[in-house]
Design an enzyme around this catalytic site. Sequence first.
Site, PDB file in Angstrom:
ATOM      1  N   LYS A  21       0.846  -1.206   0.000  1.00 56.97           N
ATOM      2  CA  LYS A  21       0.000   0.000   0.000  1.00 56.97           C
ATOM      3  C   LYS A  21       0.877   1.251   0.000  1.00 56.97           C
ATOM      4  CE  LYS A  21      -0.317  -0.267   5.042  1.00 56.97           C
ATOM      5  NZ  LYS A  21      -1.123  -0.774   6.175  1.00 56.97           N
ATOM      6  N   TYR A 237      15.883  30.219   7.554  1.00 55.37           N
ATOM      7  CA  TYR A 237      14.679  30.975   7.930  1.00 55.37           C
ATOM      8  C   TYR A 237      14.579  31.167   9.434  1.00 55.37           C
ATOM      9  CZ  TYR A 237      12.505  30.601   3.307  1.00 55.37           C
ATOM     10  OH  TYR A 237      12.204  30.720   1.988  1.00 55.37           O
TER      11      TYR A 237
HETATM   12  C1  LIG Z   1      -0.406  -1.737   6.852  1.00 61.53           C
HETATM   13  C2  LIG Z   1      -0.995  -3.038   7.227  1.00 61.53           C
HETATM   14  C3  LIG Z   1      -0.199  -4.192   7.328  1.00 61.53           C
HETATM   15  C4  LIG Z   1       1.300  -4.157   7.258  1.00 61.53           C
HETATM   16  O1  LIG Z   1       1.799  -3.655   8.483  1.00 61.53           O
HETATM   17  P1  LIG Z   1       3.359  -3.512   8.777  1.00 61.53           P
HETATM   18  O2  LIG Z   1       3.384  -3.087  10.203  1.00 61.53           O
HETATM   19  O3  LIG Z   1       3.882  -2.468   7.858  1.00 61.53           O
HETATM   20  O4  LIG Z   1       3.987  -4.824   8.554  1.00 61.53           O
HETATM   21  C5  LIG Z   1      -0.836  -5.412   7.527  1.00 61.53           C
HETATM   22  N1  LIG Z   1      -2.177  -5.472   7.653  1.00 61.53           N
HETATM   23  C6  LIG Z   1      -2.964  -4.379   7.604  1.00 61.53           C
HETATM   24  C7  LIG Z   1      -4.421  -4.523   7.781  1.00 61.53           C
HETATM   25  C8  LIG Z   1      -2.401  -3.125   7.404  1.00 61.53           C
HETATM   26  O5  LIG Z   1      -3.188  -2.036   7.379  1.00 61.53           O
END
Ligand SMILES: *Cc1c(COP(=O)(O)O)cnc(C)c1O
Length: 342
Positions: A21, A237
């Site tokens: 994702k 800045y």
């Molecule tokens: C993002 C996510 C993962 C992966 O989690 P990590 O901590 O990055 O390994 C797995 N399951 C769900 C439902 C998630 O939202």
Amino acid sequence: MANWRKLAGLVVPARCAAVVKADAYGLGAGEVGPALAAAGCTTFFVAHLDEAIALRAVLPQGEIAVLNGLMPGCAADYCEHRLLPVLNDLASVAAWRQAGGGPAILHVDTGMARLGLSAAEVERAAADPALLAGVPFAYAMSHLACADEPGHPLNPAQRDAFREALARLRIAAPASFANSSGIFLGRDYHFDLARPGVALYGGNPIPGRPNPMRPVVRLDGRILQVRGVDPGTPVGYGAAHITGTPARLATVAVGYADGFMRHLSGRAQGYVGDTPVPLVGRVSMDLAIFDVSAAPAAVPGGFVELLGPHQDVDALAAAAGTIGYEVLTSLGHRYHRRYLPA
Ligand SMILES: *Cc1c(COP(=O)(O)O)cnc(C)c1O
């Protein structure tokens, strides 16, 4: 991808998926997805339908699941691109059945009040099996809230709640539970399909202990100018930093628009060779200034290491008061990116 192979090895006999994702945590799902598939991964999770459609274009084979679930009017897109919706409530189950959808994933919330069937919905579905009938579940899943804290009592509580929900709902489909950190909680947490994300990208799944994963990202900022300044020189800045001694300052082409967070101002450092060089003054949109007095090798056209062998994602995140996930997913799109063979 060595990290995926390592995690897949740890969960055997369970299988190992990959969470890609948010553009593979900022690293580029179009590159990362096919590399993981070449390593043997066959199940992928994204958050959004659009991400899934884009991933399908580069991954004609394999399962692609959409965590955020079914949106009204989108069932046909799932079918067309052979995507698995994660059904997060009973209304979505009904909508998917109504649309004549195929395989899907049932998500049960076991203790984080985020997505998935609530305890009350599990109760209803257990009492009325028709509510889940007619949908061929490819998997049932749940998600851990505190997997990075191995001693947290919510971990075994969620695991047991998940087992109980699977039994009560008489779900025979393979079960998916562990994220990256969950894999390191042990066998009991592996179920049938693990879902690591951040550990694939080099983030430490066991904070406080040595990182078992290989670093994946290296980030170098280009030095645009180097200047010698007198004591008492305001830097950047807000004149937020005033030099105390004569100094050599390097202006580097990285800023908060690149995900080099403004909150790092005055807290982070980079490296020139093995020499730490402190970030001084405020990070601006496109630029950041480092005190390279101790690093004569810092010259215009050269680089300051921001992520690499001297400073991993978690270390930079700590300086920004955040987690490695946010550093990775904030990586900007102006960097010149090179993908090296694994
Ligand atoms: C993002 C996510 C993962 C992966 O989690 P990590 O901590 O990055 O390994 C797995 N399951 C769900 C439902 C998630 O939202």
